[in-house]
Design an enzyme around this catalytic site. Sequence first.
Site, mmCIF file in Angstrom:
data_model
loop_
_atom_site.group_PDB
_atom_site.id
_atom_site.type_symbol
_atom_site.label_atom_id
_atom_site.label_comp_id
_atom_site.label_asym_id
_atom_site.label_seq_id
_atom_site.Cartn_x
_atom_site.Cartn_y
_atom_site.Cartn_z
ATOM 1 N N ASN A 1 0.852 -1.191 0.000
ATOM 2 C CA ASN A 1 0.000 0.000 0.000
ATOM 3 C C ASN A 1 0.891 1.246 0.000
ATOM 4 O O ASN A 1 1.699 1.440 0.923
ATOM 5 C CB ASN A 1 -0.896 -0.037 1.245
ATOM 6 N N ASP B 1 -0.196 4.500 -0.175
ATOM 7 C CA ASP B 1 -0.901 5.738 0.166
ATOM 8 C C ASP B 1 0.007 6.749 0.873
ATOM 9 O O ASP B 1 -0.089 7.958 0.647
ATOM 10 C CB ASP B 1 -2.074 5.449 1.117
ATOM 11 N N HIS B 2 0.859 6.250 1.769
ATOM 12 C CA HIS B 2 1.684 7.168 2.567
ATOM 13 C C HIS B 2 2.639 7.983 1.698
ATOM 14 O O HIS B 2 3.052 9.068 2.088
ATOM 15 C CB HIS B 2 2.504 6.396 3.593
ATOM 16 N N HIS C 1 -5.673 3.479 -1.787
ATOM 17 C CA HIS C 1 -7.014 3.784 -1.292
ATOM 18 C C HIS C 1 -7.391 5.162 -1.818
ATOM 19 O O HIS C 1 -6.796 6.167 -1.418
ATOM 20 C CB HIS C 1 -6.998 3.772 0.247
ATOM 21 N N ARG D 1 -9.668 7.815 -1.439
ATOM 22 C CA ARG D 1 -10.670 8.239 -0.450
ATOM 23 C C ARG D 1 -11.580 9.309 -1.024
ATOM 24 O O ARG D 1 -11.180 10.071 -1.897
ATOM 25 C CB ARG D 1 -9.972 8.796 0.793
ATOM 26 N N ARG E 1 -7.512 12.648 0.321
ATOM 27 C CA ARG E 1 -6.501 13.216 1.218
ATOM 28 C C ARG E 1 -5.075 12.793 0.854
ATOM 29 O O ARG E 1 -4.114 13.430 1.242
ATOM 30 C CB ARG E 1 -6.805 12.863 2.663
ATOM 31 N N GLU F 1 -8.521 0.162 -3.137
ATOM 32 C CA GLU F 1 -9.348 0.186 -1.920
ATOM 33 C C GLU F 1 -10.329 1.326 -2.052
ATOM 34 O O GLU F 1 -9.939 2.446 -2.416
ATOM 35 C CB GLU F 1 -8.467 0.482 -0.710
ATOM 36 N N THR G 1 -8.014 3.295 8.093
ATOM 37 C CA THR G 1 -9.216 2.470 8.191
ATOM 38 C C THR G 1 -9.273 1.843 9.589
ATOM 39 O O THR G 1 -8.326 1.193 10.014
ATOM 40 C CB THR G 1 -9.181 1.359 7.124
ATOM 41 N N GLU H 1 -10.518 -9.940 3.144
ATOM 42 C CA GLU H 1 -9.276 -9.518 3.792
ATOM 43 C C GLU H 1 -9.581 -9.360 5.272
ATOM 44 O O GLU H 1 -10.351 -8.483 5.666
ATOM 45 C CB GLU H 1 -8.776 -8.202 3.190
ATOM 46 N N HIS I 1 -3.483 -5.031 7.683
ATOM 47 C CA HIS I 1 -3.609 -3.903 8.605
ATOM 48 C C HIS I 1 -2.747 -4.127 9.847
ATOM 49 O O HIS I 1 -2.882 -5.134 10.524
ATOM 50 C CB HIS I 1 -5.060 -3.644 9.038
HETATM 51 N N1 PXP Z 1 -5.692 -3.274 4.238
HETATM 52 C C1 PXP Z 1 -6.617 -2.296 4.289
HETATM 53 C C2 PXP Z 1 -8.001 -2.644 3.865
HETATM 54 C C3 PXP Z 1 -6.301 -0.994 4.702
HETATM 55 O O1 PXP Z 1 -7.240 -0.050 4.741
HETATM 56 C C4 PXP Z 1 -4.955 -0.710 5.032
HETATM 57 C C5 PXP Z 1 -4.574 0.685 5.423
HETATM 58 O O2 PXP Z 1 -4.762 1.556 4.384
HETATM 59 C C6 PXP Z 1 -4.019 -1.739 4.960
HETATM 60 C C7 PXP Z 1 -4.423 -3.016 4.583
HETATM 61 C C8 PXP Z 1 -2.591 -1.515 5.286
HETATM 62 O O3 PXP Z 1 -2.471 -1.251 6.665
HETATM 63 P P1 PXP Z 1 -1.096 -0.780 7.257
HETATM 64 O O4 PXP Z 1 -0.804 0.567 6.655
HETATM 65 O O5 PXP Z 1 -1.336 -0.724 8.732
HETATM 66 O O6 PXP Z 1 -0.071 -1.790 6.852
#
Ligand code: PXP
Length: 251
Positions: A7, A9-10, A43, A45, A49, A70, A106, A156, A203
């Site tokens: 992921n 996003d960051h 994701h 959103r 953001r 996502e 999330t 998931e 997550h």
């Molecule tokens: N899975 C889902 C559905 C999520 O919303 C997220 C966070 O965006 C992740 C996995 C990844 O989580 P983490 O950033 O804590 O690894």
Amino acid sequence: MPLLGVNIDHVATIRQARRGDEPDPVRAAHEAEMGGADIITVHLREDRRHINDGDVERLAAMLGVRLNLEMAATEEMTEIALRLRALGRGPHECALVPEGRDEITTEGGLDVARNAAAIGRVVARLSEAGIRCSAFIDADPAQIDAAKRAGFAMCEVHTGPYARAFAAAGGDAADAGLTRAIEQVADAGRRIRAAGMRFNAGHGLNYQNVRAVASLVGIEELHIGHSIVSRAVYTGLREAVVQMKAAMAGV
Ligand code: PXP
């Protein structure tokens, strides 16, 4: 070993700190791919953001691996996914997640049981277009059964509670709370697979706690963001992904 969905996003969150154009999440996706990512997850959103529409379009156009979008189960997001799919590009997978404006990330699983009809309609439209749908849910039998009825191909399982138990136990595998937490994820996995769906998880997973989840019977995908991007600050993203794959394999 399960596939790794990274992921990113960051990376977009850092870009948005200056409303500029760096770092570019598409470049980051390429680095993650070079490190061995099997799937790239973003994701989109409602409030945009971090990841924006242009990022998703560019990712859909250039990714060599699968794109997992996502999204909330809304009309707007469904239209975006279908439009990209109609262009012959990704997303290959859509993970339906709950979305709250005030949340930092999330926070809990999707309540499929309570919103079955509306979610089922979104799943049907995406599935008809060839997009595999995943329900991000708590390790709760009622939610798994509802996900099956709604037509999801994958679940998931939310590993946030496991990650918190791991931290509280200092990683002590003999700790009762930690044992209970991993068993809940394993039980959910058995029920998901028995229902004929793919068993994924994500997550809160990090380099310390990932091994036990990656070793669960029948687990197919892990989705990990924060810990990989955090490590990338020190090592670069490509190497951070290499190290996560090693942690998953226990080497
Ligand atoms: N899975 C889902 C559905 C999520 O919303 C997220 C966070 O965006 C992740 C996995 C990844 O989580 P983490 O950033 O804590 O690894």
